[in-house]
Design an enzyme around this catalytic site. Sequence first.
Site, PDB file in Angstrom:
ATOM      1  CG  HIS A  10      -4.965 -11.671  -1.786  1.00  0.00           C
ATOM      2  ND1 HIS A  10      -4.468 -10.774  -2.694  1.00  0.00           N
ATOM      3  CD2 HIS A  10      -4.331 -11.423  -0.623  1.00  0.00           C
ATOM      4  CE1 HIS A  10      -3.560 -10.012  -2.114  1.00  0.00           C
ATOM      5  NE2 HIS A  10      -3.458 -10.378  -0.847  1.00  0.00           N
ATOM      6  CD  GLU A  27      -6.660 -11.094  -5.529  1.00  0.00           C
ATOM      7  OE1 GLU A  27      -7.668 -11.075  -4.793  1.00  0.00           O
ATOM      8  OE2 GLU A  27      -5.525 -10.734  -5.145  1.00  0.00           O
ATOM      9  CB  SER A  51      -0.970  -0.011   1.176  1.00  0.00           C
ATOM     10  OG  SER A  51      -0.271  -0.105   2.399  1.00  0.00           O
ATOM     11  CB  CYS A  95      -4.893  -7.352   0.379  1.00  0.00           C
ATOM     12  SG  CYS A  95      -3.684  -7.860   1.602  1.00  0.00           S
TER      13      CYS A  95
HETATM   14  N1  GLN Z   1       1.007  -5.786   3.733  1.00  0.00           N
HETATM   15  C1  GLN Z   1       0.584  -5.053   2.575  1.00  0.00           C
HETATM   16  C2  GLN Z   1       0.434  -3.578   2.879  1.00  0.00           C
HETATM   17  O1  GLN Z   1       0.479  -3.189   3.999  1.00  0.00           O
HETATM   18  C3  GLN Z   1      -0.711  -5.606   2.015  1.00  0.00           C
HETATM   19  C4  GLN Z   1      -0.503  -7.030   1.576  1.00  0.00           C
HETATM   20  C5  GLN Z   1      -1.303  -7.454   0.383  1.00  0.00           C
HETATM   21  O2  GLN Z   1      -1.913  -6.645  -0.332  1.00  0.00           O
HETATM   22  N2  GLN Z   1      -1.255  -8.717   0.109  1.00  0.00           N
HETATM   23  O3  GLN Z   1       0.269  -2.794   1.990  1.00  0.00           O
END
Ligand code: GLN
Length: 189
Positions: free
Chosen positions: A170, A172, A48, A78
Amino acid sequence: MLVGVLALQGAFREHQRALDKCGAETRQVRKPGELSGLDALVIPGGESTTMGKLMREFGLLEPIKGIAAEGMPIFGTCAGLIMLAKQIRNSQQTNLGLMDMEVERNAFGRQVDSFEADLSIAELGSQPIRAIFIRAPYITRVDNGVDVLATYGDKIVCARQGRFLVAAFHPELTEDVRLHRYFMENVAG
Ligand code: GLN
Protein backbone atom coordinates in the site's frame (compact mmCIF):
# COMPACT_ATOMS: atom_id res chain seq x y z
CA MET A 1 -2.68 15.26 -15.58
CA LEU A 2 -6.11 14.00 -14.51
CA VAL A 3 -5.98 10.67 -12.68
CA GLY A 4 -9.14 8.73 -11.90
CA VAL A 5 -9.27 6.69 -8.71
CA LEU A 6 -11.75 3.85 -8.63
CA ALA A 7 -13.86 4.69 -5.57
CA LEU A 8 -16.18 1.70 -5.12
CA GLN A 9 -14.53 0.72 -1.82
CA GLY A 10 -11.12 0.64 -0.17
CA ALA A 11 -8.32 3.14 0.23
CA PHE A 12 -9.17 5.55 -2.59
CA ARG A 13 -8.89 8.81 -0.59
CA GLU A 14 -5.34 7.98 0.43
CA HIS A 15 -4.44 7.46 -3.24
CA GLN A 16 -5.97 10.81 -4.10
CA ARG A 17 -3.83 12.42 -1.42
CA ALA A 18 -0.63 10.83 -2.75
CA LEU A 19 -1.46 11.79 -6.34
CA ASP A 20 -2.29 15.30 -5.22
CA LYS A 21 1.14 15.54 -3.58
CA CYS A 22 2.66 14.64 -6.96
CA GLY A 23 0.75 17.46 -8.62
CA ALA A 24 -2.02 15.46 -10.31
CA GLU A 25 -5.68 16.35 -10.41
CA THR A 26 -7.85 13.44 -9.28
CA ARG A 27 -11.40 12.27 -9.81
CA GLN A 28 -13.32 9.56 -7.94
CA VAL A 29 -14.72 7.05 -10.41
CA ARG A 30 -17.99 5.20 -9.70
CA LYS A 31 -19.77 5.48 -13.03
CA PRO A 32 -18.65 4.70 -16.58
CA GLY A 33 -19.07 8.35 -17.59
CA GLU A 34 -16.45 9.35 -15.03
CA LEU A 35 -13.82 7.46 -17.03
CA SER A 36 -13.94 9.91 -19.90
CA GLY A 37 -11.11 12.37 -20.22
CA LEU A 38 -8.80 10.59 -17.78
CA ASP A 39 -5.06 10.39 -18.40
CA ALA A 40 -4.59 7.47 -16.00
CA LEU A 41 -6.50 5.28 -13.55
CA VAL A 42 -5.68 3.93 -10.08
CA ILE A 43 -7.36 0.83 -8.66
CA PRO A 44 -6.91 0.80 -4.87
CA GLY A 45 -6.73 -1.94 -2.27
CA GLY A 46 -9.85 -3.28 -0.65
CA GLU A 47 -11.48 -6.67 -1.14
CA SER A 48 -11.05 -7.96 -4.66
CA THR A 49 -14.15 -10.22 -4.78
CA THR A 50 -16.33 -7.31 -3.63
CA MET A 51 -14.60 -4.93 -5.99
CA GLY A 52 -15.15 -7.27 -8.92
CA LYS A 53 -18.86 -7.62 -8.11
CA LEU A 54 -19.28 -3.86 -7.71
CA MET A 55 -17.42 -3.20 -10.96
CA ARG A 56 -19.90 -5.45 -12.73
CA GLU A 57 -22.95 -3.97 -10.96
CA PHE A 58 -21.83 -0.41 -11.68
CA GLY A 59 -21.22 -1.27 -15.33
CA LEU A 60 -17.52 -0.45 -15.08
CA LEU A 61 -15.95 -3.78 -16.01
CA GLU A 62 -16.22 -3.60 -19.80
CA PRO A 63 -15.59 0.17 -20.03
CA ILE A 64 -12.36 -0.17 -18.01
CA LYS A 65 -11.26 -3.11 -20.20
CA GLY A 66 -12.04 -0.92 -23.19
CA ILE A 67 -9.95 2.07 -22.12
CA ALA A 68 -7.16 -0.30 -21.04
CA ALA A 69 -7.10 -1.79 -24.54
CA GLU A 70 -6.82 1.74 -25.93
CA GLY A 71 -3.71 2.35 -23.81
CA MET A 72 -4.97 3.81 -20.53
CA PRO A 73 -2.21 3.64 -17.88
CA ILE A 74 -3.47 1.75 -14.82
CA PHE A 75 -1.89 1.42 -11.36
CA GLY A 76 -3.31 -1.34 -9.15
CA THR A 77 -2.38 -1.80 -5.50
CA CYS A 78 -3.13 -4.88 -3.40
CA ALA A 79 -6.72 -5.82 -4.37
CA GLY A 80 -6.09 -3.61 -7.42
CA LEU A 81 -3.19 -5.90 -8.34
CA ILE A 82 -5.55 -8.87 -8.12
CA MET A 83 -8.00 -7.06 -10.42
CA LEU A 84 -5.31 -6.68 -13.09
CA ALA A 85 -4.00 -10.26 -13.16
CA LYS A 86 -4.99 -12.62 -15.96
CA GLN A 87 -4.92 -15.53 -13.52
CA ILE A 88 -5.87 -15.81 -9.86
CA ARG A 89 -4.86 -19.04 -8.19
CA ASN A 90 -7.83 -21.13 -6.98
CA SER A 91 -10.38 -18.48 -7.84
CA GLN A 92 -12.94 -17.78 -10.54
CA GLN A 93 -13.78 -14.31 -9.28
CA THR A 94 -14.58 -11.46 -11.64
CA ASN A 95 -11.66 -9.25 -12.54
CA LEU A 96 -10.18 -7.20 -15.39
CA GLY A 97 -7.51 -9.75 -16.40
CA LEU A 98 -5.11 -7.38 -18.14
CA MET A 99 -1.59 -8.41 -17.11
CA ASP A 100 0.20 -11.61 -18.07
CA MET A 101 0.75 -12.97 -14.60
CA GLU A 102 -0.70 -15.26 -11.97
CA VAL A 103 -1.39 -14.05 -8.44
CA GLU A 104 -2.34 -15.68 -5.19
CA ARG A 105 -4.60 -13.92 -2.71
CA ASN A 106 -3.86 -13.60 1.00
CA ALA A 107 -0.66 -15.32 0.11
CA PHE A 108 1.48 -14.47 3.10
CA GLY A 109 -0.66 -16.71 5.32
CA ARG A 110 -3.53 -16.06 7.66
CA GLN A 111 -1.42 -15.60 10.76
CA VAL A 112 0.45 -12.76 9.06
CA ASP A 113 -2.37 -10.28 8.57
CA SER A 114 -0.15 -7.33 7.98
CA PHE A 115 3.50 -6.38 8.16
CA GLU A 116 5.93 -3.79 6.95
CA ALA A 117 9.18 -4.21 5.05
CA ASP A 118 11.79 -2.12 3.27
CA LEU A 119 11.93 -2.90 -0.44
CA SER A 120 14.48 -1.79 -2.93
CA ILE A 121 13.07 -0.73 -6.27
CA ALA A 122 15.83 0.30 -8.67
CA GLU A 123 13.45 2.54 -10.63
CA LEU A 124 12.89 4.67 -7.52
CA GLY A 125 16.56 5.22 -6.73
CA SER A 126 18.87 3.77 -4.09
CA GLN A 127 16.74 4.60 -1.05
CA PRO A 128 14.45 1.66 -0.13
CA ILE A 129 10.72 2.18 0.06
CA ARG A 130 8.75 1.29 3.22
CA ALA A 131 6.03 -1.12 2.15
CA ILE A 132 2.89 -1.87 4.18
CA PHE A 133 1.33 -5.25 3.38
CA ILE A 134 -2.27 -5.92 4.50
CA ARG A 135 -3.69 -9.36 3.78
CA ALA A 136 -1.59 -9.01 0.70
CA PRO A 137 -1.41 -11.06 -2.45
CA TYR A 138 1.78 -11.77 -4.31
CA ILE A 139 2.61 -12.60 -7.88
CA THR A 140 3.33 -16.29 -8.32
CA ARG A 141 4.30 -16.14 -12.00
CA VAL A 142 5.02 -13.50 -14.60
CA ASP A 143 4.91 -14.24 -18.31
CA ASN A 144 6.71 -12.54 -21.20
CA GLY A 145 6.44 -8.79 -21.18
CA VAL A 146 6.06 -8.35 -17.43
CA ASP A 147 9.01 -6.75 -15.62
CA VAL A 148 9.56 -7.52 -11.96
CA LEU A 149 10.27 -4.28 -10.06
CA ALA A 150 10.48 -5.63 -6.51
CA THR A 151 10.61 -8.85 -4.56
CA TYR A 152 10.19 -9.59 -0.87
CA GLY A 153 12.32 -12.65 -0.23
CA ASP A 154 11.54 -14.78 -3.27
CA LYS A 155 8.06 -13.31 -3.75
CA ILE A 156 7.24 -10.84 -6.51
CA VAL A 157 5.46 -7.83 -5.03
CA CYS A 158 5.76 -5.09 -7.66
CA ALA A 159 5.68 -5.40 -11.45
CA ARG A 160 5.07 -3.50 -14.64
CA GLN A 161 3.81 -4.47 -18.08
CA GLY A 162 3.89 -1.50 -20.42
CA ARG A 163 1.27 0.92 -19.16
CA PHE A 164 0.18 -1.28 -16.25
CA LEU A 165 1.87 -1.05 -12.83
CA VAL A 166 1.02 -3.15 -9.78
CA ALA A 167 2.11 -3.34 -6.15
CA ALA A 168 1.06 -5.95 -3.58
CA PHE A 169 1.57 -3.39 -0.81
CA HIS A 170 0.00 0.00 0.00
CA PRO A 171 2.16 2.91 -1.19
CA GLU A 172 -0.74 5.28 -0.46
CA LEU A 173 -0.46 4.64 3.30
CA THR A 174 3.01 6.15 3.71
CA GLU A 175 4.32 9.64 3.05
CA ASP A 176 6.71 8.34 0.37
CA VAL A 177 5.07 9.13 -2.96
CA ARG A 178 7.87 7.92 -5.24
CA LEU A 179 5.88 5.02 -6.67
CA HIS A 180 2.93 7.29 -7.50
CA ARG A 181 5.36 9.74 -9.10
CA TYR A 182 6.98 6.89 -11.06
CA PHE A 183 3.52 5.87 -12.27
CA MET A 184 2.66 9.40 -13.37
CA GLU A 185 5.99 10.27 -14.95
CA ASN A 186 7.32 6.99 -16.33
CA VAL A 187 4.36 4.68 -16.81
CA ALA A 188 1.74 7.23 -17.83
CA GLY A 189 4.02 10.06 -18.91
N1 GLN B 1 -6.96 -9.70 0.69
C1 GLN B 1 -7.58 -8.77 -0.22
C2 GLN B 1 -8.13 -9.48 -1.44
O1 GLN B 1 -7.86 -10.62 -1.64
C3 GLN B 1 -6.61 -7.68 -0.64
C4 GLN B 1 -6.19 -6.89 0.57
C5 GLN B 1 -5.93 -5.44 0.32
O2 GLN B 1 -6.26 -4.87 -0.74
N2 GLN B 1 -5.41 -4.79 1.31
O3 GLN B 1 -8.84 -8.90 -2.20
